[in-house]
Design a protein around this motif. Structure first.
Motif, PDB file in Angstrom:
ATOM      1  N   HIS A 114       3.946   7.833  -3.942  1.00  0.00           N
ATOM      2  CA  HIS A 114       4.024   8.696  -5.124  1.00  0.00           C
ATOM      3  C   HIS A 114       2.963   9.801  -5.100  1.00  0.00           C
ATOM      4  N   HIS A 140      -5.136  -3.712  -0.219  1.00  0.00           N
ATOM      5  CA  HIS A 140      -3.934  -4.179   0.475  1.00  0.00           C
ATOM      6  C   HIS A 140      -4.231  -4.695   1.869  1.00  0.00           C
ATOM      7  N   TRP A 147       0.846  -1.211   0.000  1.00  0.00           N
ATOM      8  CA  TRP A 147       0.000   0.000   0.000  1.00  0.00           C
ATOM      9  C   TRP A 147       0.875   1.253   0.000  1.00  0.00           C
ATOM     10  N   GLU A 192      -7.620   1.524  -2.520  1.00  0.00           N
ATOM     11  CA  GLU A 192      -6.232   1.110  -2.275  1.00  0.00           C
ATOM     12  C   GLU A 192      -6.088   0.451  -0.902  1.00  0.00           C
ATOM     13  N   ASP A 245       3.954   1.571  -0.909  1.00  0.00           N
ATOM     14  CA  ASP A 245       4.787   1.724  -2.100  1.00  0.00           C
ATOM     15  C   ASP A 245       4.033   2.448  -3.220  1.00  0.00           C
ATOM     16  N   ARG A 246       2.715   2.288  -3.233  1.00  0.00           N
ATOM     17  CA  ARG A 246       1.927   3.035  -4.240  1.00  0.00           C
ATOM     18  C   ARG A 246       1.568   4.425  -3.717  1.00  0.00           C
TER      19      ARG A 246
END
Ligand code: N7H
Length: 487
Positions: A42, A167, A36, A163, A38-39
């Motif tokens: 950004h 996850h 979770w 999201e 890691d996305r």
């Protein structure tokens, strides 16, 4: 600012949005949490992003003579983790070294365990909290989403919820926040302008060419070392706290849901005024607004009582509320009472009584190390007897108090314990009492006779601000987020 693409955007620049949602999250397992993050990383706003937007927004507003420069919009996100959350993500202790009395110890314990220290007992007890308490679902991460419009916030939240579910994370609690509307804009629920006094930050805010210790265009706003708010940056007065290197460019995040009983507070102000008049302690013409302003230290508009003791004055259109306040010459608090909220939470130059009784804190600059970066926003609809159910006396409303600082104990906890809750600050012959607006039930010392001064009288105040949830978290740098996500 050095490293402005590393430091999350809410800490120094401030999101300054009208619509905010905090998603307090519980991780399912380490893999899901890392995936979770890691996305998400950004989508996290940096100081550079937010500062550039805020500057463009201010320019546009300036050019459009005070109108809302619509068209300039953004949705910002920030993320922070509790000690339990970091432990799960890392798969071990976030700080190898946890000395007694250090910020890392406060962080590791969390606010519910420190309830006694922080005055969270009785009505404030964590047993009644909506989040962060022993009976609530564990909080591992705080995701803040902030937007200019509620539709934009809803759209962003829909994506975040997908999201989160994907996850294996769960939402333990959702806390909304929104700027009040119309005449109440910029004010908190008791009706006072908030968010006026913030520390300026060295290397980030521009100094005034003539008074380099103050921010340009903001007389009275001192420039403070960045290390007071961001870990690993220089500080002027504090010893390093020996936090691990991975925490550099991050900041400790305090979240407190503080319920406000608005009709209760104003009724108390009216009762106290009547009692003070009966004792002949205040001028006959004093109004509830007059007394309320003395409990806060500013009038509703934000005008400081120190400069306008008799009546509120509205600033010129477009002008910022006055932050150039001095308490020098009012050491006894005859104009701005010593128990007023703003003298309790930022005593400025109002501490030294005489050379012999010098309080160590009054030493030049030492108070800088007690400042906090406030990022709070009201929640709930305003109290309005003519409005609907959401405007009634029992509907939930208050301040979603949020602050960032490099040291939980030396900053947030010090202000809350040693200043707000303590009857002995500032230290005077007669105890000053607790903070007259946000403190718990107690007695305060109230001045009589105006600037010339009579003997202060005692006022018994009840409690109208209640803790309803609280967490300590840590907002890591962008590269630390990447390392946490990759494991
Ligand atoms: Fe306070 N309020 O809206 O009435 N606060 N505060 N606060 N507060 C301030 O200067 C308020 C709380 C600080 O530098 C103003 O921006 C309310 C806690 C600090 O002169 C007003 C609640 C803590 C300042 C309020 C609440 C602080 C400050 C004046 C709870 C810290 C800057 C406007 C429900 C532990 C002081 C302004 C300075 C100012 C309100 C809580 C801290 C009007 C309603 C818990 C450091």
């Amino acid at each position: 600012l050095r490293r402005s693409t590393e430091i999350q955007g809410d800490i120094l620049a401030g999101f300054r949005k009208d619509h905010v949602r905090l998603l307090l999250l519980t991780f399912g397992n380490q893999r899901g949490a890392r995936g979770w993050l890691d996305r998400l990383r950004h989508r996290i706003a940096t100081t550079r992003d937010v500062a550039a937007f805020n500057a463009a927004f201010s320019r546009a507003r300036h050019n459009s003579a005070g109108d809302d420069p619509s068209g300039l919009r953004s949705v910002w996100r920030s993320v922070s983790f509790t000690h339990d959350g970091l432990t799960l993500l890392i798969g071990g202790a976030p700080c190898a070294d946890v000395p007694r009395g250090s910020t890392q110890e406060a962080f590791a314990q969390g606010m519910a365990k420190r309830a006694e220290l922080l005055g969270d007992t009785g009505q404030n007890d964590p047993a009644h909290w909506l989040f962060g308490g022993r009976r609530n679902a564990p909080v591992h991460a705080v995701l803040t989403v902030a937007a200019d419009r509620s539709e934009e916030l809803s759209a962003a939240l829909a994506h975040e919820r997908e999201e989160i579910a994907r996850h294996g994370l769960a939402v333990a609690f959702e806390q909304n926040g929104a700027t009040l509307e119309g005449e109440r804009r910029g004010k908190e629920h008791f009706g006072f302008k908030d968010g006026i006094s913030q520390p300026a930050v060295a290397g980030f805010d521009e100094p005034d060419p003539e008074h380099p210790e103050h921010q340009r265009g903001k007389p009275g706003t001192r420039i403070i070392a960045a290390g007071e708010f961001v870990v690993g940056h220089p500080t002027d007065h504090r010893l390093p706290s020996w936090l691990p290197e991975w925490m550099n460019d991050g900041s400790f995040h305090v979240v407190r849901r503080l319920a406000q009983d608005v009709p209760g507070w104003w009724a108390q102000v009216a009762d106290q005024l009547r009692a003070l008049k009966e004792r002949g302690a205040v001028p006959e013409e004093a109004t509830t607004e007059w007394l309320a302003a003395r409990l806060v230290g500013r009038w509703r508009s934000g005008a400081p009582v120190a400069k306008s003791p008799d009546a509120d004055v509205t600033a010129a259109p477009g002008a910022e509320p006055d932050n150039d306040i001095s308490f020098d010459g009012d050491f006894e608090g005859r104009v701005t009472p010593l128990c007023s909220h703003i003298r309790k939470v930022n005593p400025r130059d109002g501490l030294t009584v005489d050379a012999e009784a010098q309080e160590p804190l009054a030493l030049k600059g030492a108070l800088d190390g007690r400042r906090i970066m406030r990022r709070g926003i009201p929640y709930g609809l305003p109290f309005d007897p003519a409005g609907g159910a959401g405007n009634g006396p029992d509907a939930p409303r208050g301040l979603l108090f949020v602050s960032y600082q490099a040291d939980l104990i030396a900053q947030f906890e010090f202000v809350q314990r040693t200043w707000v809750d303590s009857g002995d600050f500032p230290s005077r012959e007669k105890p000053v009492g607790r903070d007259a607006m946000i403190g718990r039930e107690g007695v305060v010392s109230f001045p009589t006779g105006g600037a010339e001064g009579g003997d202060p009288v005692e006022l018994s105040l009840r409690q109208f601000v209640r803790t309803e949830g609280a967490v300590y978290a840590f907002a890591p740098s962008l590269s630390a987020l990447e390392r946490l996500a990759k494991g």
